[in-house]
Structure formats: C-alpha cells, structure tokens
Design an enzyme around this catalytic site. Structure first.
Site, mmCIF file in Angstrom:
data_model
loop_
_atom_site.group_PDB
_atom_site.id
_atom_site.type_symbol
_atom_site.label_atom_id
_atom_site.label_comp_id
_atom_site.label_asym_id
_atom_site.label_seq_id
_atom_site.Cartn_x
_atom_site.Cartn_y
_atom_site.Cartn_z
ATOM 1 N N ASP A 20 57.076 54.313 38.556
ATOM 2 C CA ASP A 20 56.484 54.580 39.945
ATOM 3 C C ASP A 20 55.135 55.107 39.364
ATOM 4 O OD1 ASP A 20 58.779 54.150 41.673
ATOM 5 O OD2 ASP A 20 59.435 55.593 40.446
ATOM 6 N N GLU A 276 59.375 47.680 34.966
ATOM 7 C CA GLU A 276 58.349 47.024 35.453
ATOM 8 C C GLU A 276 57.085 47.232 34.712
ATOM 9 O OE1 GLU A 276 56.143 46.885 39.871
ATOM 10 O OE2 GLU A 276 58.033 46.766 39.791
HETATM 11 O O1 TRH Z 1 60.688 53.891 33.439
HETATM 12 P P1 TRH Z 1 61.055 52.621 34.114
HETATM 13 O O2 TRH Z 1 62.701 52.167 34.008
HETATM 14 O O3 TRH Z 1 60.681 52.472 35.485
HETATM 15 C C1 TRH Z 1 61.365 51.946 36.644
HETATM 16 C C2 TRH Z 1 61.124 50.526 37.077
HETATM 17 O O4 TRH Z 1 59.553 50.626 37.258
HETATM 18 C C3 TRH Z 1 61.643 50.375 38.198
HETATM 19 O O5 TRH Z 1 61.324 48.978 38.638
HETATM 20 C C4 TRH Z 1 61.384 51.067 39.259
HETATM 21 O O6 TRH Z 1 62.247 50.946 40.444
HETATM 22 C C5 TRH Z 1 61.950 52.468 38.797
HETATM 23 O O7 TRH Z 1 61.225 52.771 37.634
HETATM 24 C C6 TRH Z 1 61.901 53.345 39.840
HETATM 25 O O8 TRH Z 1 60.098 51.607 33.323
HETATM 26 P P2 TRH Z 1 58.660 50.947 33.296
HETATM 27 O O9 TRH Z 1 58.453 50.326 34.677
HETATM 28 O O10 TRH Z 1 58.427 50.250 32.361
HETATM 29 O O11 TRH Z 1 57.840 52.612 33.320
HETATM 30 C C7 TRH Z 1 57.665 53.289 31.951
HETATM 31 C C8 TRH Z 1 56.456 53.716 31.900
HETATM 32 O O12 TRH Z 1 56.369 54.692 30.910
HETATM 33 C C9 TRH Z 1 55.364 52.672 31.649
HETATM 34 O O13 TRH Z 1 54.149 52.975 32.340
HETATM 35 C C10 TRH Z 1 55.255 52.864 30.135
HETATM 36 C C11 TRH Z 1 55.259 54.233 29.954
HETATM 37 N N1 TRH Z 1 55.683 54.594 28.694
HETATM 38 C C12 TRH Z 1 54.607 55.656 27.927
HETATM 39 O O14 TRH Z 1 53.887 55.804 28.297
HETATM 40 N N2 TRH Z 1 55.112 56.041 26.907
HETATM 41 C C13 TRH Z 1 56.262 55.678 26.185
HETATM 42 O O15 TRH Z 1 56.679 56.018 24.959
HETATM 43 C C14 TRH Z 1 57.319 54.768 26.898
HETATM 44 C C15 TRH Z 1 58.403 54.366 26.140
HETATM 45 C C16 TRH Z 1 56.739 54.211 27.943
#
Ligand code: TRH
Length: 380
Positions: A20, A276
């Site tokens: 989010d 996402e």
């Molecule tokens: O964390 P998520 O599992 O988020 C999820 C999904 O968006 C899902 O659809 C939603 O319904 C739920 O949240 C509420 O995975 P996502 O979307 O990849 O988000 C992770 C974020 O973290 C992304 O912006 C990348 C960031 N990130 C970093 O900044 N540093 C890191 O080391 C890692 C591993 C990720």
C-alpha cells in the site's frame, strides 16, 4: 501535457505488508518529479513507510520528503481544504470530514479509486467508469494493468535506460552488491527472494543445494525467514547472516530503501517477488521472475495468477511456457519446486530473452502517473 497547477491528495491506509505504502509513495514522488504537481500523501502508518524510506520522522504529523508533503492521517480530522484531485488507494475509506470538504468545494474534485493490479480482462471494461457518488461528488475507478485500455503500470521516466546502464556495468553492480556485503562468485546464479511464508521453499532450496552450478540466494529480512530457518536448522536469522549448504549460499539482507531494492533486482539473474509493487519492479528489471501473489479469500488470487500467466507466456515455446507456468503455480500452491526449477533452468536463455521482450512491450504503454494526469486533463 498542459502545465497543471493543481493539488493532489493521495490517501493510503496500510492494511498489511508494504504494498500500500510502496505504491502510493512511488506514485506521489513521480507526480511531483515529472508533473510538477503539489502532492499530499496521507498515511495511517508511518512505521511501514519508514522501512522503505528511513529518512522519515515517524513522530511528525507533517513533513516534506522528496517534494511530497507527507501527512499522518489524524484520528481527529482537522478542517482541511480538499484538493483538486483526490486518490483513494486500494478502496480506502476517506475521512467523513474530508468527504464533506470535497462536497463543499465550488468545483468538486476529481475523485478516483486507485485499484489493485490485475491482468484479468474485465479490468478494461471497468477502468475509468463512474463508481459511487458522495453528495454530488463522483468517484471513478482507475485500474492499473498490463493491457491497452487500463491505467498501465508505475514506471518512472528514464527507468529502463538507468537499468540498462547499470546492467551494462559490472563495476556498478559489484560496488552496489559490495555495499550490501555481497561478494558474488563469478559463476554463481544470483537470486533475490522476497516472498510470503511458503511450504514449497524447502524443496526449492534442496534442489539448488544439490545443483552442479552454484547459487547465491539473497533474502531481505521478512516473512519467509521462518521457512528458511527451518530448512537451515538455525534460529534467529538476521541481516548479515550467511549459510552455505553444498552448492547453495544463502545470505540475509537488510530490508533496503525502495530505490536500492531496484538495484538489487537489476543485479540478480532471477527475482522471486510478491504482492504488487515488487512484482512490477521485477518486470522492469527484465530478468526472469517468480511471483508469489497476495492470497485472497476463496482463492480468487489464483484467477489473477492465471490471467497474468496467460498474457506473460505469449511468445514462449510451449516447453518454456510450461516450465515457467509450472514453477509459478507450484510456488503459489506451496508445492514441491524441484522438478519445476530444473525445467525452468533448461529454458534459461529463452526465458531471459523473453523477460527483456516483455519489459519492452509493457513499456510501450503510458505509465500510470501519466495516465492519471491524462485522465484528469480529459475530465476537466
Ligand atoms: O509487501 P507486499 O506483500 O504488499 C502487499 C501487496 O501489495 C498486496 O497486493 C496488498 O494487498 C498488500 O500488500 C496489502 O508486496 P509489494 O507490493 O511488493 O510491496 C513491497 C514494497 O516494499 C515494494 O514497494 C518494494 C519495497 N521493498 C523495499 O523497499 N525494500 C526491500 O528490501 C524489499 C524487499 C521491498
């Protein structure tokens, strides 16, 4: 695009995880940097935000970060003037006082719901349609997506060029990896792993450990660590830990800031991602990937998985298509991964070429921030 001297408010409630805030923070920054808009980002959980952007002050009710006015979503909503464009991310409920402020404006704002990402066909029919009304203020659906007629994907200007330059420079990659304490062996396959809990992990690790070529697995701290600990037979895995099991080296990384995460994806030969935002970033990395989709009730996420796969495998030979689809389905069902991983490895050059082609094809679409601005221009 005309110069738009408008104010945009983006509302984000952190349901769980980082998606989010990951999506809304990325969007807010891009609207400021590329469209010169005045953007306020309202967030209810600054702790989640701090993981992606350690510069923030989690105590501050208002602060500026990279040109974005970041505001803590207050429990008691103060009198606030509504913006020209209001984005409710992922169907979050706006504060009622703010909704009244929208209705009180002489010219009502453009109010949009930024929806979840999906490759399903019905998205095209719903993107841009009117949704509910609050008093006389109309809300619209805005769907990100992979096909024409959707709102597209978040992609910053020059992103692919920056990625290409980085991937062309072994020195830039080495320096970046060394900054994270990663010493990459020349012949090792470098993989990043960002996933939810997964009972299929052990069989994948087993296969990599017994492989004839070495694998270096990089795992940012997060939900998969308990499965990893179980397989390694250790407790308390934390950033910096390195464990070797035959051909497999497992290294735990800190959760890095969002921009650095891109560099990590660009450095790896294969990226396991989830949710996402990381899923989209791995596509821009132009490397083969594995998606752990966010689970939803009644398994509706499996339809989303199939819809994406159906699109993604177009252009692959049947054997490569079967290999990558099998791997993704097994991972998302928590099933044994070994055979699927071996089949995937057999089609590596083709899958690599395909990841590049897919990335370029997706980049032909207008990016999501530009599409939102265009939607506003059309609306006025
Ligand atoms: O964390 P998520 O599992 O988020 C999820 C999904 O968006 C899902 O659809 C939603 O319904 C739920 O949240 C509420 O995975 P996502 O979307 O990849 O988000 C992770 C974020 O973290 C992304 O912006 C990348 C960031 N990130 C970093 O900044 N540093 C890191 O080391 C890692 C591993 C990720």
């Amino acid at each position: 695009m005309p110069e738009l001297n408008t104010r945009w408010d983006i509302f984000c409630t952190v349901v769980d995880n980082f998606g989010d805030i990951g999506v809304t923070w990325r969007l807010a920054r891009q609207l400021v940097a590329e469209h010169s808009l005045k953007v306020r980002l309202w967030i209810d959980d600054l702790h989640a935000f701090e993981r992606l952007c350690p510069d923030i002050d989690i105590e501050a009710s208002q602060q500026w970060q990279q040109g974005v006015e970041v505001c803590k979503w207050p429990t008691d909503w103060p009198p606030t003037e509504a913006a020209d464009v209001v984005i409710a991310a992922f169907a979050c409920q706006l504060p009622s006082a703010y909704m009244d402020a929208m209705a009180e404006r002489e010219k009502p704002p453009l109010w949009m719901n930024l929806d979840y990402l999906s490759a399903e066909d019905w998205i095209v029919g719903c993107h841009g349609l009117p949704s509910v009304k609050y008093k006389h203020v109309q809300k619209y659906f805005f769907f990100p997506g992979f096909q024409e007629g959707t709102g597209g994907l978040l992609r910053e200007k020059g992103l692919l060029e920056r990625r290409w330059q980085f991937q062309q420079s072994p020195q830039a990659q080495r320096e970046f990896l060394q900054g994270l304490g990663i010493d990459r062996a020349e012949d090792a396959l470098l993989i990043s792993l960002f996933a939810y809990e997964n009972s299929g992990l052990a069989s994948w690790l087993e296969t990599m450990a017994s492989d004839s070529t070495p694998t270096h697995l990089l795992v940012p701290e997060g939900r998969i660590l308990a499965d990893l600990e179980r397989w390694l037979g250790v407790d308390g895995l934390a950033a910096g830990a390195v464990h070797v099991r035959d051909a497999l080296t497992v290294q735990i990384l800190p959760f890095v800031r969002q921009d650095q995460y891109d560099l990590l994806l660009w450095s790896c030969d294969f990226n396991a991602v989830r949710g996402e935002d990381s899923f989209v970033r791995a596509q821009w990395a132009a490397r083969p990937l594995l998606w752990h989709i966010y689970q939803q009730e009644e398994d509706v996420h499996l339809d989303k998985l199939d819809a994406f796969l159906e699109r993604y495998v177009q252009g692959l030979t049947p054997a490569a298509s079967e290999a990558i689809s099998g791997l993704w389905r097994a991972w998302n069902a928590g099933e044994t991964m070994g055979d699927h991983w071996q089949s995937t490895r057999k089609h590596w050059p083709e899958l690599q070429k395909h990841a590049d082609a897919w990335c370029l094809e997706q980049a032909l679409q207008a990016d999501l921030a530009a599409a939102l601005v265009q939607f506003y221009v059309n609306w006025i």
